[in-house]
Design a protein around this motif. Structure first.
Motif, PDB file in Angstrom:
ATOM      1  N   ASP A   1       0.838  -1.194   0.000  1.00 59.24           N
ATOM      2  CA  ASP A   1       0.000   0.000   0.000  1.00 59.24           C
ATOM      3  C   ASP A   1       0.880   1.253   0.000  1.00 59.24           C
ATOM      4  OD1 ASP A   1      -2.711  -1.231   2.131  1.00 59.24           O
ATOM      5  OD2 ASP A   1      -2.194  -1.601   0.012  1.00 59.24           O
ATOM      6  N   SER A   2       0.224   2.394  -0.185  1.00 59.95           N
ATOM      7  CA  SER A   2       0.929   3.677  -0.122  1.00 59.95           C
ATOM      8  C   SER A   2       0.815   4.285   1.268  1.00 59.95           C
ATOM      9  CB  SER A   2       0.350   4.654  -1.148  1.00 59.95           C
ATOM     10  OG  SER A   2       0.567   4.193  -2.460  1.00 59.95           O
ATOM     11  N   ALA A   3       1.792   5.113   1.602  1.00 58.51           N
ATOM     12  CA  ALA A   3       1.785   5.837   2.878  1.00 58.51           C
ATOM     13  C   ALA A   3       2.001   7.320   2.590  1.00 58.51           C
ATOM     14  CB  ALA A   3       2.883   5.316   3.806  1.00 58.51           C
ATOM     15  N   VAL A   4       1.249   8.148   3.292  1.00 58.98           N
ATOM     16  CA  VAL A   4       1.370   9.598   3.114  1.00 58.98           C
ATOM     17  C   VAL A   4       1.531  10.260   4.477  1.00 58.98           C
ATOM     18  CG1 VAL A   4       0.324  11.723   2.245  1.00 58.98           C
ATOM     19  CG2 VAL A   4      -0.074   9.545   1.049  1.00 58.98           C
ATOM     20  N   ILE A   5       2.523  11.081   4.594  1.00 59.73           N
ATOM     21  CA  ILE A   5       2.780  11.835   5.821  1.00 59.73           C
ATOM     22  C   ILE A   5       2.746  13.319   5.465  1.00 59.73           C
ATOM     23  CG2 ILE A   5       4.391  12.271   7.712  1.00 59.73           C
ATOM     24  CD1 ILE A   5       5.596   9.479   7.106  1.00 59.73           C
ATOM     25  N   LYS A   6       2.046  14.087   6.283  1.00 61.40           N
ATOM     26  CA  LYS A   6       1.835  15.497   5.951  1.00 61.40           C
ATOM     27  C   LYS A   6       2.432  16.424   7.000  1.00 61.40           C
ATOM     28  CE  LYS A   6      -2.454  14.474   3.493  1.00 61.40           C
ATOM     29  NZ  LYS A   6      -3.892  14.786   3.339  1.00 61.40           N
ATOM     30  N   CYS A   7       2.955  17.555   6.521  1.00 64.82           N
ATOM     31  CA  CYS A   7       3.524  18.558   7.422  1.00 64.82           C
ATOM     32  C   CYS A   7       3.047  19.942   7.018  1.00 64.82           C
ATOM     33  CB  CYS A   7       5.046  18.513   7.403  1.00 64.82           C
ATOM     34  SG  CYS A   7       5.724  17.036   8.188  1.00 64.82           S
ATOM     35  N   THR A   8       2.870  20.772   8.013  1.00 65.70           N
ATOM     36  CA  THR A   8       2.598  22.186   7.769  1.00 65.70           C
ATOM     37  C   THR A   8       3.639  23.009   8.518  1.00 65.70           C
ATOM     38  OG1 THR A   8       1.097  22.339   9.663  1.00 65.70           O
ATOM     39  CG2 THR A   8       0.129  21.774   7.543  1.00 65.70           C
ATOM     40  N   TYR A   9       3.972  24.167   7.966  1.00 62.17           N
ATOM     41  CA  TYR A   9       4.963  25.015   8.594  1.00 62.17           C
ATOM     42  C   TYR A   9       4.419  26.424   8.740  1.00 62.17           C
ATOM     43  CZ  TYR A   9       5.981  26.380   3.725  1.00 62.17           C
ATOM     44  OH  TYR A   9       5.888  26.824   2.428  1.00 62.17           O
ATOM     45  N   SER A  10       5.013  27.171   9.643  1.00 59.55           N
ATOM     46  CA  SER A  10       4.475  28.488   9.946  1.00 59.55           C
ATOM     47  C   SER A  10       5.321  29.626   9.367  1.00 59.55           C
ATOM     48  CB  SER A  10       4.357  28.670  11.461  1.00 59.55           C
ATOM     49  OG  SER A  10       5.627  28.532  12.082  1.00 59.55           O
TER      50      SER A  10
ATOM     51  N   ILE B   1       5.080   7.520   0.004  1.00 59.56           N
ATOM     52  CA  ILE B   1       5.835   6.293  -0.235  1.00 59.56           C
ATOM     53  C   ILE B   1       4.899   5.306  -0.909  1.00 59.56           C
ATOM     54  CG2 ILE B   1       7.238   4.463   0.773  1.00 59.56           C
ATOM     55  CD1 ILE B   1       7.643   6.245   3.228  1.00 59.56           C
ATOM     56  N   THR B   2       5.245   4.869  -2.096  1.00 57.98           N
ATOM     57  CA  THR B   2       4.405   3.895  -2.805  1.00 57.98           C
ATOM     58  C   THR B   2       4.994   2.493  -2.653  1.00 57.98           C
ATOM     59  OG1 THR B   2       5.626   4.274  -4.849  1.00 57.98           O
ATOM     60  CG2 THR B   2       3.670   5.618  -4.494  1.00 57.98           C
ATOM     61  N   GLU B   3       4.132   1.504  -2.868  1.00 57.83           N
ATOM     62  CA  GLU B   3       4.553   0.091  -2.805  1.00 57.83           C
ATOM     63  C   GLU B   3       5.398  -0.172  -1.551  1.00 57.83           C
ATOM     64  OE1 GLU B   3       4.921   0.142  -7.668  1.00 57.83           O
ATOM     65  OE2 GLU B   3       6.432  -0.945  -6.519  1.00 57.83           O
ATOM     66  N   THR B   4       4.841   0.142  -0.413  1.00 52.17           N
ATOM     67  CA  THR B   4       5.607   0.043   0.827  1.00 52.17           C
ATOM     68  C   THR B   4       6.102  -1.370   1.079  1.00 52.17           C
ATOM     69  OG1 THR B   4       3.527  -0.215   2.039  1.00 52.17           O
ATOM     70  CG2 THR B   4       4.513   1.993   1.973  1.00 52.17           C
ATOM     71  N   GLN B   5       7.272  -1.429   1.722  1.00 48.71           N
ATOM     72  CA  GLN B   5       7.913  -2.703   2.056  1.00 48.71           C
ATOM     73  C   GLN B   5       8.214  -2.711   3.552  1.00 48.71           C
ATOM     74  OE1 GLN B   5      11.356  -2.623  -0.510  1.00 48.71           O
ATOM     75  NE2 GLN B   5      10.119  -2.481  -2.370  1.00 48.71           N
TER      76      GLN B   5
ATOM     77  N   ALA C   1       7.480  16.494  14.769  1.00 48.81           N
ATOM     78  CA  ALA C   1       7.609  15.582  15.907  1.00 48.81           C
ATOM     79  C   ALA C   1       7.818  14.138  15.482  1.00 48.81           C
ATOM     80  CB  ALA C   1       6.384  15.689  16.814  1.00 48.81           C
ATOM     81  N   GLY C   2       7.654  13.841  14.205  1.00 47.63           N
ATOM     82  CA  GLY C   2       7.921  12.498  13.719  1.00 47.63           C
ATOM     83  C   GLY C   2       6.673  11.661  13.501  1.00 47.63           C
ATOM     84  N   THR C   3       6.761  10.733  12.558  1.00 46.93           N
ATOM     85  CA  THR C   3       5.695   9.758  12.277  1.00 46.93           C
ATOM     86  C   THR C   3       6.304   8.378  12.313  1.00 46.93           C
ATOM     87  OG1 THR C   3       4.439  11.265  10.856  1.00 46.93           O
ATOM     88  CG2 THR C   3       4.076   8.898  10.545  1.00 46.93           C
ATOM     89  N   ARG C   4       5.723   7.528  13.159  1.00 48.69           N
ATOM     90  CA  ARG C   4       6.198   6.145  13.214  1.00 48.69           C
ATOM     91  C   ARG C   4       5.391   5.341  12.209  1.00 48.69           C
ATOM     92  NH1 ARG C   4       9.421   3.521  16.567  1.00 48.69           N
ATOM     93  NH2 ARG C   4       9.465   5.296  17.991  1.00 48.69           N
ATOM     94  N   LEU C   5       6.066   4.825  11.187  1.00 42.24           N
ATOM     95  CA  LEU C   5       5.415   4.048  10.130  1.00 42.24           C
ATOM     96  C   LEU C   5       5.662   2.563  10.358  1.00 42.24           C
ATOM     97  CD1 LEU C   5       3.977   3.791   7.361  1.00 42.24           C
ATOM     98  CD2 LEU C   5       6.238   4.028   6.293  1.00 42.24           C
ATOM     99  N   PHE C   6       4.581   1.815  10.374  1.00 43.02           N
ATOM    100  CA  PHE C   6       4.642   0.357  10.449  1.00 43.02           C
ATOM    101  C   PHE C   6       4.138  -0.199   9.123  1.00 43.02           C
ATOM    102  CE2 PHE C   6       5.531  -0.044  14.925  1.00 43.02           C
ATOM    103  CZ  PHE C   6       4.922   1.050  15.520  1.00 43.02           C
ATOM    104  N   VAL C   7       4.923  -1.055   8.504  1.00 43.79           N
ATOM    105  CA  VAL C   7       4.496  -1.722   7.286  1.00 43.79           C
ATOM    106  C   VAL C   7       4.341  -3.201   7.611  1.00 43.79           C
ATOM    107  CG1 VAL C   7       5.007  -2.278   4.896  1.00 43.79           C
ATOM    108  CG2 VAL C   7       5.693  -0.060   5.843  1.00 43.79           C
ATOM    109  N   LYS C   8       3.099  -3.681   7.530  1.00 37.92           N
ATOM    110  CA  LYS C   8       2.806  -5.060   7.910  1.00 37.92           C
ATOM    111  C   LYS C   8       2.940  -5.976   6.707  1.00 37.92           C
ATOM    112  CE  LYS C   8      -1.121  -3.516   9.373  1.00 37.92           C
ATOM    113  NZ  LYS C   8      -2.496  -3.407   9.920  1.00 37.92           N
ATOM    114  N   ALA C   9       3.692  -7.044   6.899  1.00 37.63           N
ATOM    115  CA  ALA C   9       3.913  -7.997   5.805  1.00 37.63           C
ATOM    116  C   ALA C   9       2.685  -8.891   5.605  1.00 37.63           C
ATOM    117  CB  ALA C   9       5.134  -8.846   6.102  1.00 37.63           C
TER     118      ALA C   9
END
Lengths: 113, 112
Positions: free
Chosen positions: B17-26, B77-81, B104-112
């Motif tokens: 699957d794909s994963a998307v992480i978003k950020c905004t700045y001031s 991130i496409t085609e996550t591994q 602050a960070g994003t913890r990404l888990f990719v489940k097999a």
């Protein structure tokens, strides 16, 4: 990997004792930084250096001092360690200051008991 | 003060699957936006970056988009591994590298 070496990598110390973390770079980059990383806070700048003997404070500088006597070495000192300074400390370098990439070391895990 | 907000804090996806992480700045003066990947027990490593004069940049399975008007930028991130599992940090920088502000960070888990 950027040529950054941090020492020690792991340390346990007692409250009230002084601690010095060392950072050594082989890239001859002008800028060096110390960050701390804590859950929920990301990476926060403690101090940075823009040349030998030229340093300035970051956003969380209280309780920390730094020194840079050579281009390649940047020291972070906790004069009297407190439990709130338990953290992971990262040294970083960058070539310039105008939107240049920051490269990080492998980190130093400090526990103050 | 200057701030970078990052969402989500945790993201779990199925392998492929794909994963998307978003950020905004001031800080409207921000003009450089790097993304870092941090594996367990290691320091953050740069994986991609974008400057304010472009709207999108790709590198194999990774892409970053920037909307300066809305002050948003995103990591795709496409085609996550499984090896993509890590903590990802966004950052924004203006004219001085020492003014780089991290999310602050994003913890990404990719489940097999």
């Amino acid at each position: 990997d950027a040529g950054i070496t941090q020492s020690p990598r792991h340390k346990v110390t007692e409250t009230g004792t002084p601690v010095t973390l060392r950072c050594h770079q082989t890239e001859n980059h002008r800028y060096m930084y110390w960050y701390r990383q804590d859950p929920g806070h990301g990476l926060r700048l403690i101090h940075y250096s823009y040349g030998v003997k030229d340093t300035d404070k970051g956003e969380v500088s209280d309780g920390y001092s730094v020194s840079r006597s050579k281009t390649e070495d940047f020291l972070l000192t906790l004069e009297s360690a407190t439990s709130s300074q338990t953290s992971v400390y990262f040294c970083a370098i960058s070539e310039g200051h105008s939107g240049n990439t920051i490269y990080f070391g492998e980190g130093s895990w400090l526990t103050v008991v | 003060g200057e701030n970078v907000e990052q969402h989500p804090s945790t993201l779990s996806v199925q392998e492929g699957d794909s994963a998307v992480i978003k950020c905004t700045y001031s800080d409207s003066a921000s003009n450089y936006f790097p993304w870092y990947k941090q594996e367990l027990g290691k320091g953050p490593q740069l994986i991609i970056d974008i400057r304010s004069n472009v709207g999108e940049k790709k590198d194999q399975r990774i892409a970053v988009t920037l909307n300066k008007t809305a002050k948003h930028f995103s990591l795709h991130i496409t085609e996550t591994q499984p090896e993509d599992s890590a903590v990802y940090f966004c950052a924004a920088s203006s004219t001085g590298g020492f003014k780089t502000i991290f999310g602050a960070g994003t913890r990404l888990f990719v489940k097999a």
